[in-house]
Design a protein around this motif. Sequence first.
Motif, PDB file in Angstrom:
ATOM      1  N   ALA A 126     -30.100 -40.315 -10.913  1.00 38.30           N
ATOM      2  CA  ALA A 126     -30.263 -40.686  -9.499  1.00 38.30           C
ATOM      3  C   ALA A 126     -31.319 -41.776  -9.351  1.00 38.30           C
ATOM      4  CB  ALA A 126     -30.631 -39.457  -8.671  1.00 38.30           C
ATOM      5  N   ALA A 127     -32.431 -41.616 -10.053  1.00 38.44           N
ATOM      6  CA  ALA A 127     -33.528 -42.579  -9.933  1.00 38.44           C
ATOM      7  C   ALA A 127     -33.170 -43.937 -10.522  1.00 38.44           C
ATOM      8  CB  ALA A 127     -34.776 -42.030 -10.612  1.00 38.44           C
ATOM      9  N   LYS A 128     -32.513 -43.926 -11.672  1.00 39.07           N
ATOM     10  CA  LYS A 128     -32.249 -45.179 -12.382  1.00 39.07           C
ATOM     11  C   LYS A 128     -30.955 -45.857 -11.957  1.00 39.07           C
ATOM     12  CE  LYS A 128     -34.844 -43.748 -16.418  1.00 39.07           C
ATOM     13  NZ  LYS A 128     -34.766 -43.175 -17.740  1.00 39.07           N
ATOM     14  N   SER A 129     -29.960 -45.070 -11.583  1.00 40.91           N
ATOM     15  CA  SER A 129     -28.639 -45.649 -11.321  1.00 40.91           C
ATOM     16  C   SER A 129     -28.081 -45.319  -9.951  1.00 40.91           C
ATOM     17  CB  SER A 129     -27.640 -45.167 -12.381  1.00 40.91           C
ATOM     18  OG  SER A 129     -28.077 -45.502 -13.663  1.00 40.91           O
ATOM     19  N   GLY A 130     -28.082 -44.040  -9.600  1.00 40.18           N
ATOM     20  CA  GLY A 130     -27.403 -43.592  -8.387  1.00 40.18           C
ATOM     21  C   GLY A 130     -27.978 -44.161  -7.106  1.00 40.18           C
ATOM     22  N   VAL A 131     -29.289 -44.036  -6.925  1.00 40.11           N
ATOM     23  CA  VAL A 131     -29.909 -44.525  -5.690  1.00 40.11           C
ATOM     24  C   VAL A 131     -29.828 -46.058  -5.610  1.00 40.11           C
ATOM     25  CG1 VAL A 131     -32.037 -44.599  -4.345  1.00 40.11           C
ATOM     26  CG2 VAL A 131     -31.359 -42.470  -5.460  1.00 40.11           C
ATOM     27  N   PRO A 132     -30.164 -46.794  -6.674  1.00 39.88           N
ATOM     28  CA  PRO A 132     -30.009 -48.254  -6.599  1.00 39.88           C
ATOM     29  C   PRO A 132     -28.561 -48.698  -6.379  1.00 39.88           C
ATOM     30  CG  PRO A 132     -31.478 -47.691  -8.389  1.00 39.88           C
ATOM     31  CD  PRO A 132     -30.885 -46.399  -7.893  1.00 39.88           C
ATOM     32  N   ALA A 133     -27.610 -47.962  -6.950  1.00 38.68           N
ATOM     33  CA  ALA A 133     -26.197 -48.334  -6.788  1.00 38.68           C
ATOM     34  C   ALA A 133     -25.750 -48.214  -5.334  1.00 38.68           C
ATOM     35  CB  ALA A 133     -25.314 -47.464  -7.671  1.00 38.68           C
ATOM     36  N   PHE A 134     -26.447 -47.382  -4.561  1.00 40.56           N
ATOM     37  CA  PHE A 134     -26.091 -47.220  -3.157  1.00 40.56           C
ATOM     38  C   PHE A 134     -26.143 -48.558  -2.421  1.00 40.56           C
ATOM     39  CE2 PHE A 134     -27.274 -46.591   1.283  1.00 40.56           C
ATOM     40  CZ  PHE A 134     -26.217 -45.826   1.722  1.00 40.56           C
ATOM     41  N   LEU A 135     -27.178 -49.360  -2.668  1.00 43.58           N
ATOM     42  CA  LEU A 135     -27.277 -50.659  -1.994  1.00 43.58           C
ATOM     43  C   LEU A 135     -26.144 -51.596  -2.419  1.00 43.58           C
ATOM     44  CD1 LEU A 135     -31.066 -51.579  -1.820  1.00 43.58           C
ATOM     45  CD2 LEU A 135     -29.552 -50.927   0.050  1.00 43.58           C
ATOM     46  N   LYS A 136     -25.796 -51.564  -3.690  1.00 43.98           N
ATOM     47  CA  LYS A 136     -24.682 -52.399  -4.161  1.00 43.98           C
ATOM     48  C   LYS A 136     -23.377 -51.963  -3.506  1.00 43.98           C
ATOM     49  CE  LYS A 136     -26.751 -53.437  -8.608  1.00 43.98           C
ATOM     50  NZ  LYS A 136     -26.718 -53.201 -10.041  1.00 43.98           N
ATOM     51  N   ASP A 137     -23.163 -50.656  -3.444  1.00 43.46           N
ATOM     52  CA  ASP A 137     -21.949 -50.134  -2.795  1.00 43.46           C
ATOM     53  C   ASP A 137     -21.922 -50.505  -1.316  1.00 43.46           C
ATOM     54  OD1 ASP A 137     -21.211 -49.033  -5.212  1.00 43.46           O
ATOM     55  OD2 ASP A 137     -21.804 -46.979  -4.656  1.00 43.46           O
ATOM     56  N   MET A 138     -23.075 -50.422  -0.679  1.00 42.23           N
ATOM     57  CA  MET A 138     -23.138 -50.760   0.743  1.00 42.23           C
ATOM     58  C   MET A 138     -22.874 -52.248   0.973  1.00 42.23           C
ATOM     59  SD  MET A 138     -25.851 -49.511   3.529  1.00 42.23           S
ATOM     60  CE  MET A 138     -25.888 -50.229   5.151  1.00 42.23           C
ATOM     61  N   GLN A 139     -23.374 -53.086   0.070  1.00 38.44           N
ATOM     62  CA  GLN A 139     -23.116 -54.522   0.209  1.00 38.44           C
ATOM     63  C   GLN A 139     -21.613 -54.802   0.100  1.00 38.44           C
ATOM     64  OE1 GLN A 139     -25.174 -57.241  -2.420  1.00 38.44           O
ATOM     65  NE2 GLN A 139     -24.738 -58.925  -1.031  1.00 38.44           N
ATOM     66  N   ARG A 140     -20.973 -54.198  -0.888  1.00 38.07           N
ATOM     67  CA  ARG A 140     -19.518 -54.357  -1.023  1.00 38.07           C
ATOM     68  C   ARG A 140     -18.801 -53.853   0.234  1.00 38.07           C
ATOM     69  NH1 ARG A 140     -20.101 -53.343  -6.372  1.00 38.07           N
ATOM     70  NH2 ARG A 140     -20.052 -51.084  -6.077  1.00 38.07           N
ATOM     71  N   ALA A 141     -19.256 -52.718   0.753  1.00 41.60           N
ATOM     72  CA  ALA A 141     -18.647 -52.157   1.956  1.00 41.60           C
ATOM     73  C   ALA A 141     -18.824 -53.109   3.143  1.00 41.60           C
ATOM     74  CB  ALA A 141     -19.250 -50.794   2.278  1.00 41.60           C
ATOM     75  N   CYS A 142     -19.983 -53.729   3.251  1.00 43.92           N
ATOM     76  CA  CYS A 142     -20.215 -54.686   4.342  1.00 43.92           C
ATOM     77  C   CYS A 142     -19.279 -55.883   4.224  1.00 43.92           C
ATOM     78  CB  CYS A 142     -21.674 -55.162   4.333  1.00 43.92           C
ATOM     79  SG  CYS A 142     -22.864 -53.941   4.897  1.00 43.92           S
ATOM     80  N   LEU A 143     -19.141 -56.408   3.022  1.00 43.08           N
ATOM     81  CA  LEU A 143     -18.269 -57.566   2.836  1.00 43.08           C
ATOM     82  C   LEU A 143     -16.818 -57.215   3.131  1.00 43.08           C
ATOM     83  CD1 LEU A 143     -19.930 -59.030  -0.386  1.00 43.08           C
ATOM     84  CD2 LEU A 143     -20.163 -59.853   1.980  1.00 43.08           C
ATOM     85  N   ASN A 144     -16.373 -56.023   2.769  1.00 43.05           N
ATOM     86  CA  ASN A 144     -15.012 -55.591   3.084  1.00 43.05           C
ATOM     87  C   ASN A 144     -14.842 -55.247   4.550  1.00 43.05           C
ATOM     88  OD1 ASN A 144     -14.075 -55.893   0.450  1.00 43.05           O
ATOM     89  ND2 ASN A 144     -14.701 -53.822  -0.116  1.00 43.05           N
ATOM     90  N   TYR A 145     -15.885 -54.787   5.192  1.00 41.23           N
ATOM     91  CA  TYR A 145     -15.848 -54.464   6.615  1.00 41.23           C
ATOM     92  C   TYR A 145     -15.622 -55.729   7.420  1.00 41.23           C
ATOM     93  CZ  TYR A 145     -17.202 -51.397  10.561  1.00 41.23           C
ATOM     94  OH  TYR A 145     -17.238 -50.610  11.691  1.00 41.23           O
ATOM     95  N   CYS A 146     -16.238 -56.824   6.944  1.00 39.03           N
ATOM     96  CA  CYS A 146     -16.024 -58.119   7.607  1.00 39.03           C
ATOM     97  C   CYS A 146     -14.541 -58.470   7.605  1.00 39.03           C
ATOM     98  CB  CYS A 146     -16.805 -59.221   6.891  1.00 39.03           C
ATOM     99  SG  CYS A 146     -18.581 -59.167   7.117  1.00 39.03           S
ATOM    100  N   LYS A 147     -13.886 -58.252   6.472  1.00 39.07           N
ATOM    101  CA  LYS A 147     -12.469 -58.570   6.348  1.00 39.07           C
ATOM    102  C   LYS A 147     -11.624 -57.654   7.218  1.00 39.07           C
ATOM    103  CE  LYS A 147     -13.182 -60.021   1.609  1.00 39.07           C
ATOM    104  NZ  LYS A 147     -13.012 -59.648   0.213  1.00 39.07           N
ATOM    105  N   LYS A 148     -12.103 -56.417   7.404  1.00 39.17           N
ATOM    106  CA  LYS A 148     -11.384 -55.403   8.165  1.00 39.17           C
ATOM    107  C   LYS A 148     -11.348 -55.740   9.663  1.00 39.17           C
ATOM    108  CE  LYS A 148     -12.214 -50.694   9.537  1.00 39.17           C
ATOM    109  NZ  LYS A 148     -13.106 -49.606   9.455  1.00 39.17           N
ATOM    110  N   THR A 149     -12.471 -56.284  10.173  1.00 43.45           N
ATOM    111  CA  THR A 149     -12.568 -56.502  11.620  1.00 43.45           C
ATOM    112  C   THR A 149     -12.070 -57.859  12.039  1.00 43.45           C
ATOM    113  OG1 THR A 149     -14.859 -57.231  11.354  1.00 43.45           O
ATOM    114  CG2 THR A 149     -14.477 -54.908  11.908  1.00 43.45           C
TER     115      THR A 149
END
Length: 178
Positions: A155-178
């Motif tokens: 969680a400390a090394k991978s999981g929590v930091p990966a959350f921001l990467k996942d959120m960035q991808r989600a934001c970029l796809n959300y743009c395409k969605k709307t």
Amino acid sequence: MFPFLSVLFPQQSGLYEYKIFGGLTECPPELCADVYMDLEYRKQWDQYVKELCEKTCNGKRIIYWEVKYPFPLSNRDYVYIREQRNIDVDGRKIWVALAKSVSLPECPVNPGIIRVEGYEQSLVIESDGKTGSKVYMYYFDNPGGMIPSWLVNWAAKSGVPAFLKDMQRACLNYCKKT
């Protein structure tokens, strides 16, 4: 995304608090806040969501969230209230989302799932001055049961930091969605 720092601070209880500082390039703060608050969309981009929905219990709007844990651990679930506010600080527009667990008899624990009783999260988002966002997150929970050290380290090394990467991808796809 500029470099970010994920730090664990052990508490006297042996539990951990997570503090994350980071950035989401090409994701304006308003978009980040929309993506973060959109429960239906989160089911699509967050691989750890087993169930996520808003319910009304005892006249209160709460969120029920079941998180997938790796085998052989039991899944965890959360019952919490959440609020978002947009504030202005000396001309800087800041998006704030706060969440805290609640205990309601109308939302009983499901068999085979461990209820996370102590959960708090604060998310603060503001513009990075360009096309992206600066993000700060404070996160604490008491996952209950015995959590192996390998999972805490992941969680400390991978999981929590990966959350921001996942959120960035989600934001970029959300743009395409709307």
